[in-house]
Design a protein around this motif. Structure first.
Motif, PDB file in Angstrom:
ATOM      1  N   ASP A 179      61.892  27.043 -52.664  1.00  0.00           N
ATOM      2  CA  ASP A 179      61.203  28.102 -51.934  1.00  0.00           C
ATOM      3  C   ASP A 179      59.451  28.342 -52.647  1.00  0.00           C
ATOM      4  O   ASP A 179      58.973  29.281 -52.049  1.00  0.00           O
ATOM      5  CB  ASP A 179      61.767  29.488 -51.637  1.00  0.00           C
ATOM      6  N   ALA A 180      59.433  27.400 -53.397  1.00  0.00           N
ATOM      7  CA  ALA A 180      58.079  27.665 -54.243  1.00  0.00           C
ATOM      8  C   ALA A 180      57.524  26.072 -54.662  1.00  0.00           C
ATOM      9  O   ALA A 180      58.619  25.618 -55.045  1.00  0.00           O
ATOM     10  CB  ALA A 180      58.137  28.679 -55.297  1.00  0.00           C
ATOM     11  N   VAL A 181      56.483  26.093 -55.042  1.00  0.00           N
ATOM     12  CA  VAL A 181      56.063  24.677 -55.875  1.00  0.00           C
ATOM     13  C   VAL A 181      54.925  24.892 -56.647  1.00  0.00           C
ATOM     14  O   VAL A 181      54.226  26.138 -56.564  1.00  0.00           O
ATOM     15  CB  VAL A 181      55.464  23.654 -54.675  1.00  0.00           C
ATOM     16  N   PRO A 182      54.758  24.237 -57.832  1.00  0.00           N
ATOM     17  CA  PRO A 182      55.516  23.233 -58.177  1.00  0.00           C
ATOM     18  C   PRO A 182      57.214  23.554 -58.763  1.00  0.00           C
ATOM     19  O   PRO A 182      57.080  24.521 -59.272  1.00  0.00           O
ATOM     20  CB  PRO A 182      54.909  22.470 -59.304  1.00  0.00           C
ATOM     21  N   ALA A 183      58.094  22.824 -58.345  1.00  0.00           N
ATOM     22  CA  ALA A 183      59.384  23.260 -58.708  1.00  0.00           C
ATOM     23  C   ALA A 183      59.849  21.632 -59.412  1.00  0.00           C
ATOM     24  O   ALA A 183      59.636  20.420 -59.298  1.00  0.00           O
ATOM     25  CB  ALA A 183      60.121  23.450 -57.781  1.00  0.00           C
ATOM     26  N   MET A 184      61.068  21.979 -59.964  1.00  0.00           N
ATOM     27  CA  MET A 184      61.731  20.873 -60.981  1.00  0.00           C
ATOM     28  C   MET A 184      63.156  20.949 -60.628  1.00  0.00           C
ATOM     29  O   MET A 184      63.724  21.706 -61.139  1.00  0.00           O
ATOM     30  CB  MET A 184      61.153  20.692 -62.335  1.00  0.00           C
ATOM     31  N   GLY A 185      63.550  19.917 -60.271  1.00  0.00           N
ATOM     32  CA  GLY A 185      64.968  19.544 -60.351  1.00  0.00           C
ATOM     33  C   GLY A 185      65.344  18.746 -61.304  1.00  0.00           C
ATOM     34  O   GLY A 185      64.797  17.524 -61.584  1.00  0.00           O
ATOM     35  N   VAL A 186      66.766  18.875 -61.806  1.00  0.00           N
ATOM     36  CA  VAL A 186      67.090  18.130 -62.926  1.00  0.00           C
ATOM     37  C   VAL A 186      68.537  17.640 -62.633  1.00  0.00           C
ATOM     38  O   VAL A 186      69.583  18.182 -62.537  1.00  0.00           O
ATOM     39  CB  VAL A 186      67.268  18.725 -64.371  1.00  0.00           C
ATOM     40  N   HIS A 187      68.399  16.163 -62.332  1.00  0.00           N
ATOM     41  CA  HIS A 187      69.668  15.468 -62.259  1.00  0.00           C
ATOM     42  C   HIS A 187      70.567  16.243 -61.212  1.00  0.00           C
ATOM     43  O   HIS A 187      71.842  15.973 -61.298  1.00  0.00           O
ATOM     44  CB  HIS A 187      70.406  14.995 -63.279  1.00  0.00           C
ATOM     45  N   GLY A 188      70.044  16.777 -60.219  1.00  0.00           N
ATOM     46  CA  GLY A 188      71.042  17.307 -59.075  1.00  0.00           C
ATOM     47  C   GLY A 188      71.780  18.659 -59.479  1.00  0.00           C
ATOM     48  O   GLY A 188      72.721  18.856 -58.706  1.00  0.00           O
ATOM     49  N   ARG A 189      71.380  19.026 -60.475  1.00  0.00           N
ATOM     50  CA  ARG A 189      72.425  20.091 -61.219  1.00  0.00           C
ATOM     51  C   ARG A 189      71.569  21.412 -61.502  1.00  0.00           C
ATOM     52  O   ARG A 189      72.140  22.487 -61.454  1.00  0.00           O
ATOM     53  CB  ARG A 189      73.037  19.731 -62.575  1.00  0.00           C
ATOM     54  N   PHE A 190      70.370  21.127 -61.961  1.00  0.00           N
ATOM     55  CA  PHE A 190      69.433  22.543 -62.220  1.00  0.00           C
ATOM     56  C   PHE A 190      68.202  22.445 -61.511  1.00  0.00           C
ATOM     57  O   PHE A 190      67.512  21.475 -61.166  1.00  0.00           O
ATOM     58  CB  PHE A 190      69.249  22.345 -63.688  1.00  0.00           C
ATOM     59  N   TYR A 191      67.698  23.769 -61.446  1.00  0.00           N
ATOM     60  CA  TYR A 191      66.316  24.160 -60.795  1.00  0.00           C
ATOM     61  C   TYR A 191      65.452  24.831 -61.456  1.00  0.00           C
ATOM     62  O   TYR A 191      65.945  25.853 -62.233  1.00  0.00           O
ATOM     63  CB  TYR A 191      66.529  24.342 -59.377  1.00  0.00           C
ATOM     64  N   THR A 192      64.177  24.691 -61.618  1.00  0.00           N
ATOM     65  CA  THR A 192      63.282  25.489 -62.447  1.00  0.00           C
ATOM     66  C   THR A 192      62.087  25.575 -61.749  1.00  0.00           C
ATOM     67  O   THR A 192      61.549  24.617 -61.071  1.00  0.00           O
ATOM     68  CB  THR A 192      63.250  25.542 -63.899  1.00  0.00           C
ATOM     69  N   ASN A 193      60.913  26.381 -61.806  1.00  0.00           N
ATOM     70  CA  ASN A 193      59.593  26.152 -61.417  1.00  0.00           C
ATOM     71  C   ASN A 193      58.931  27.181 -62.305  1.00  0.00           C
ATOM     72  O   ASN A 193      59.384  27.593 -63.355  1.00  0.00           O
ATOM     73  CB  ASN A 193      59.541  26.734 -60.086  1.00  0.00           C
TER      74      ASN A 193
END
Length: 228
Positions: A179-193
């Motif tokens: 719901d916001a960018v830039p955002a980072m997904g890690v191997h389908g398991r974690f999310y941060t921005n």
């Protein structure tokens, strides 16, 4: 540090953060980064496209000033990635205009093998030259200006292959609940921005903020390696 879905119309507003020079806190330091505060674990894992690799996904929008500011740091970071990690860029879609056309632009560049030379130039055209890249005519003019065949470019831009890639991008963003960018997904398991990674930390400028975001990603990659 991020541009939220509800605020996407502010795409040409400057980041408004100044200064730098913070020494990043040790990852062992109590309280940073913390699950649920500085990053989120997905309840339902997202698909990973990179077989046999650890996948990092950057979700971005070409008109987002924070994505533009993040790009140099991300590019430098990507050049130092270990052999078992792959970075994948995914343009987001929050609504049809202007996101759909710019998704098509990104995947057209990928199909034509022009991403390495023109991806950064799209950011520069929008944020430095104040170009409006929102219509097929805009895209064709950009292609011609940068040495690409505009007819070939528009053929690919309108192709089913690019449409399929755009649909997959939307599905992945939904899986990560972007719901916001830039955002980072890690191997389908974690999310941060940017906002999550910098929560509760001193505001010391976009350079430091980007370093914190990438440090959280590095930590999460290490965590994924440990658990397999």
């Amino acid at each position: 540090m991020t541009l939220a879905r509800r605020d996407f119309s502010l795409g040409l507003v400057a980041a408004g953060l100044g200064g730098a020079g913070l020494s990043l806190p040790s990852l062992a330091q109590s309280g940073w980064p913390a699950e649920g505060t500085h990053y989120v674990r997905l309840q339902q894992p997202a698909a990973v496209a990179a077989a046999g690799k650890l996948e990092v996904v950057e979700f971005f929008w070409y008109e987002c000033p924070h994505c533009n500011a993040f790009e140099p740091a991300l590019e430098a970071w990507s050049k130092k990635l270990p052999a078992d990690v792959v970075l994948r860029r995914v343009p987001v879609w929050f609504q049809e205009v202007p996101f759909a056309s710019q998704q098509r632009l990104f995947y057209t560049l990928e199909v034509l093998g022009l991403s390495s030379t023109l991806h950064r130039k799209v950011f520069a055209a929008i944020h430095n030259d104040r170009a409006r890249l929102r219509t097929p005519e805009d895209m064709a003019a950009f292609a011609l200006k940068n040495g690409a065949d505009p007819i070939r470019f528009m053929t690919v831009y309108s192709s089913p292959e690019v449409a399929t890639q755009c649909q997959k991008a939307r599905q992945l963003a939904e899986a990560y609940k972007i719901d916001a960018v830039p955002a980072m997904g890690v191997h389908g398991r974690f999310y941060t921005n940017g906002n999550l990674a910098n929560a509760g930390q001193p505001a010391q400028g976009p350079t430091v903020g980007n370093e914190r975001l990438l440090a959280v990603v590095d930590m999460l990659l290490g965590r994924v390696r440990k658990v397999g």
